[in-house]
Design an enzyme around this catalytic site. Structure first.
Site, PDB file in Angstrom:
ATOM      1  N   SER A 145       0.855  -1.187   0.000  1.00 11.75           N
ATOM      2  CA  SER A 145       0.000   0.000   0.000  1.00 11.75           C
ATOM      3  C   SER A 145       0.890   1.236   0.000  1.00 11.75           C
ATOM      4  CB  SER A 145      -0.859   0.025   1.269  1.00 11.75           C
ATOM      5  OG  SER A 145      -1.497   1.287   1.411  1.00 11.75           O
ATOM      6  N   TYR A 159      -1.577  -0.706  10.287  1.00 12.81           N
ATOM      7  CA  TYR A 159      -1.796  -1.188   8.913  1.00 12.81           C
ATOM      8  C   TYR A 159      -0.588  -0.821   8.048  1.00 12.81           C
ATOM      9  CZ  TYR A 159      -3.789  -1.007   4.149  1.00 12.81           C
ATOM     10  OH  TYR A 159      -4.021  -1.157   2.811  1.00 12.81           O
TER      11      TYR A 159
HETATM   12  P1  NAP Z   1     -12.019  -4.984   0.298  1.00  7.90           P
HETATM   13  O1  NAP Z   1     -12.816  -4.262  -0.736  1.00  7.90           O
HETATM   14  O2  NAP Z   1     -12.319  -4.768   1.747  1.00  7.90           O
HETATM   15  O3  NAP Z   1     -12.083  -6.553  -0.031  1.00  7.90           O
HETATM   16  C1  NAP Z   1     -11.398  -7.417   0.807  1.00  7.90           C
HETATM   17  C2  NAP Z   1     -11.462  -8.830   0.261  1.00  7.90           C
HETATM   18  O4  NAP Z   1     -10.680  -9.660   1.119  1.00  7.90           O
HETATM   19  C3  NAP Z   1     -12.857  -9.415   0.262  1.00  7.90           C
HETATM   20  O5  NAP Z   1     -12.930 -10.327  -0.822  1.00  7.90           O
HETATM   21  C4  NAP Z   1     -12.917 -10.151   1.598  1.00  7.90           C
HETATM   22  O6  NAP Z   1     -13.822 -11.245   1.598  1.00  7.90           O
HETATM   23  C5  NAP Z   1     -11.496 -10.662   1.691  1.00  7.90           C
HETATM   24  N1  NAP Z   1     -11.003 -10.889   3.051  1.00  7.90           N
HETATM   25  C6  NAP Z   1     -11.044 -10.027   4.101  1.00  7.90           C
HETATM   26  N2  NAP Z   1     -10.468 -10.596   5.177  1.00  7.90           N
HETATM   27  C7  NAP Z   1     -10.065 -11.828   4.785  1.00  7.90           C
HETATM   28  C8  NAP Z   1      -9.404 -12.895   5.444  1.00  7.90           C
HETATM   29  N3  NAP Z   1      -9.087 -12.823   6.735  1.00  7.90           N
HETATM   30  N4  NAP Z   1      -9.147 -14.018   4.735  1.00  7.90           N
HETATM   31  C9  NAP Z   1      -9.493 -14.114   3.432  1.00  7.90           C
HETATM   32  N5  NAP Z   1     -10.112 -13.152   2.753  1.00  7.90           N
HETATM   33  C10 NAP Z   1     -10.390 -12.019   3.432  1.00  7.90           C
HETATM   34  O7  NAP Z   1     -10.449  -4.657   0.143  1.00  7.90           O
HETATM   35  P2  NAP Z   1      -9.635  -3.980  -1.078  1.00  7.90           P
HETATM   36  O8  NAP Z   1      -9.746  -2.513  -0.948  1.00  7.90           O
HETATM   37  O9  NAP Z   1      -9.989  -4.636  -2.362  1.00  7.90           O
HETATM   38  O10 NAP Z   1      -8.145  -4.337  -0.643  1.00  7.90           O
HETATM   39  C11 NAP Z   1      -7.448  -5.457  -1.154  1.00  7.90           C
HETATM   40  C12 NAP Z   1      -5.986  -5.330  -0.772  1.00  7.90           C
HETATM   41  O11 NAP Z   1      -5.461  -4.098  -1.292  1.00  7.90           O
HETATM   42  C13 NAP Z   1      -5.731  -5.289   0.739  1.00  7.90           C
HETATM   43  O12 NAP Z   1      -4.559  -5.997   1.044  1.00  7.90           O
HETATM   44  C14 NAP Z   1      -5.540  -3.801   1.024  1.00  7.90           C
HETATM   45  O13 NAP Z   1      -4.756  -3.572   2.162  1.00  7.90           O
HETATM   46  C15 NAP Z   1      -4.841  -3.369  -0.258  1.00  7.90           C
HETATM   47  N6  NAP Z   1      -4.974  -1.916  -0.506  1.00  7.90           N
HETATM   48  C16 NAP Z   1      -6.202  -1.353  -0.719  1.00  7.90           C
HETATM   49  C17 NAP Z   1      -6.292   0.020  -0.926  1.00  7.90           C
HETATM   50  C18 NAP Z   1      -7.600   0.730  -1.168  1.00  7.90           C
HETATM   51  O14 NAP Z   1      -7.621   1.988  -1.153  1.00  7.90           O
HETATM   52  N7  NAP Z   1      -8.701   0.017  -1.393  1.00  7.90           N
HETATM   53  C19 NAP Z   1      -5.141   0.806  -0.895  1.00  7.90           C
HETATM   54  C20 NAP Z   1      -3.916   0.186  -0.661  1.00  7.90           C
HETATM   55  C21 NAP Z   1      -3.851  -1.174  -0.467  1.00  7.90           C
HETATM   56  P3  NAP Z   1     -15.426 -11.072   1.920  1.00  7.90           P
HETATM   57  O15 NAP Z   1     -16.057 -10.500   0.666  1.00  7.90           O
HETATM   58  O16 NAP Z   1     -15.919 -12.454   2.165  1.00  7.90           O
HETATM   59  O17 NAP Z   1     -15.543 -10.159   3.096  1.00  7.90           O
END
Ligand code: NAP
Length: 250
Positions: A145, A159
């Site tokens: 991130s 985080y």
């Molecule tokens: P999100 O929309 O919250 O989606 C999270 C996904 O992970 C969902 O499919 C969820 O499943 C699954 N999940 C959550 N906890 C889990 C666990 N303990 N074991 C297995 N699966 C799990 O998140 P996102 O924004 O797409 O983020 C994805 C990655 O990108 C993360 O590592 C995050 O830190 C990184 N990231 C995101 C951003 C941003 O701005 N969005 C920025 C930087 C980095 P369910 O649908 O079943 O809940």
């Protein structure tokens, strides 16, 4: 089982960046095996989309905080073909808080999912893909991130620290397996429009902070997934140990 299948495992493939990766990985010719944890309907919708596009897909309820769930995810993927890729995507944020207010419980959950889970998944992928262990090589992309360098003060420094650790882990593992047919890279997304912000109690986070982004907008899950799938592909055949920013310049 179709032995010809190149399988890609995606942790957290039911929503957000992981779901965008699942759909793009299928387009790139991977059979996709992904995990989810709490939203079976979202997982089924991703499987249906991939199958409609003519590729095999499986959604496995597997919490990356539990080692036995990780092993079950990799076993399920093995039934689909030969593992060629891992997108280590599952990750959580927490409520915005100062470090002075953190509980041990918060920290243990954050580290278990964002760091220990990701390292265990990478371990399982290396065990199967390393040419020194009888595998055919492959590629791992870890989700870091922009928080790894912005550090997220008064939001979630914990985080940010797990994501900085992911960068270091990416570099170290990449060097360890560079001559075993495995490339290991990370992407550092910036402010991306997904549900993760609402899950941390800040549903309007992208709208509120996008003025800080040089491109003056949040990114989409697809924009991040395209970078990830490029790193997975042969187009990136000489790229390893890198963390690529996908941040609109932030
Ligand atoms: P999100 O929309 O919250 O989606 C999270 C996904 O992970 C969902 O499919 C969820 O499943 C699954 N999940 C959550 N906890 C889990 C666990 N303990 N074991 C297995 N699966 C799990 O998140 P996102 O924004 O797409 O983020 C994805 C990655 O990108 C993360 O590592 C995050 O830190 C990184 N990231 C995101 C951003 C941003 O701005 N969005 C920025 C930087 C980095 P369910 O649908 O079943 O809940």
């Amino acid at each position: 089982m179709t032995d010809m299948n190149r399988v890609c495992i995606i942790t957290g493939g039911s929503r957000g960046i992981g779901a965008a990766c699942a759909r793009l990985a299928a387009k790139a010719g991977y059979a996709v095996c992904f995990s989810y944890i709490s939203n079976p309907d979202a997982a089924s919708a991703v499987v249906a989309d991939i199958e409609k596009a003519g590729m095999p897909a499986k959604a496995i309820r597997a919490d990356v905080a539990h080692e036995e769930d990780i092993l079950a995810l990799f076993d399920a993927a093995a039934e689909m073909g030969s593992l060629k890729g891992l997108i280590n995507n599952a990750g959580i944020v927490a409520e915005a808080q100062d470090v002075a207010d953190y509980t041990r419980e918060r920290l243990e959950k954050m580290v278990a999912i964002n760091l220990v889970g990701a390292i265990l998944c990478a371990r399982e992928a290396v065990r199967r893909m390393s040419t020194k262990r009888g595998g055919n090589g492959g590629s791992i992309v870890n989700l870091s991130s922009a928080a790894a360098y912005l550090a997220a003060p008064s939001q979630y420094v914990d985080y940010a620290a797990t994501k900085a650790a992911i960068d270091t882990f990416t570099k170290g593992l990449a060097l360890e397996v560079a001559d075993e047919g495995i490339r290991v890279n990370a992407v550092r997304p910036g402010l991306i429009e997904t549900d993760i912000h609402a899950s941390g109690g800040q549903p309007d986070r992208v709208e509120k902070l996008q003025h800080l982004v040089p491109m003056k907008r949040g990114g989409t899950a697809d924009e991040v997934a395209r970078g990830i799938l490029w790193l997975m592909s042969e187009e990136a055949s000489y790229v390893t140990g890198d963390s690529m920013n996908i941040t609109g310049g932030r």
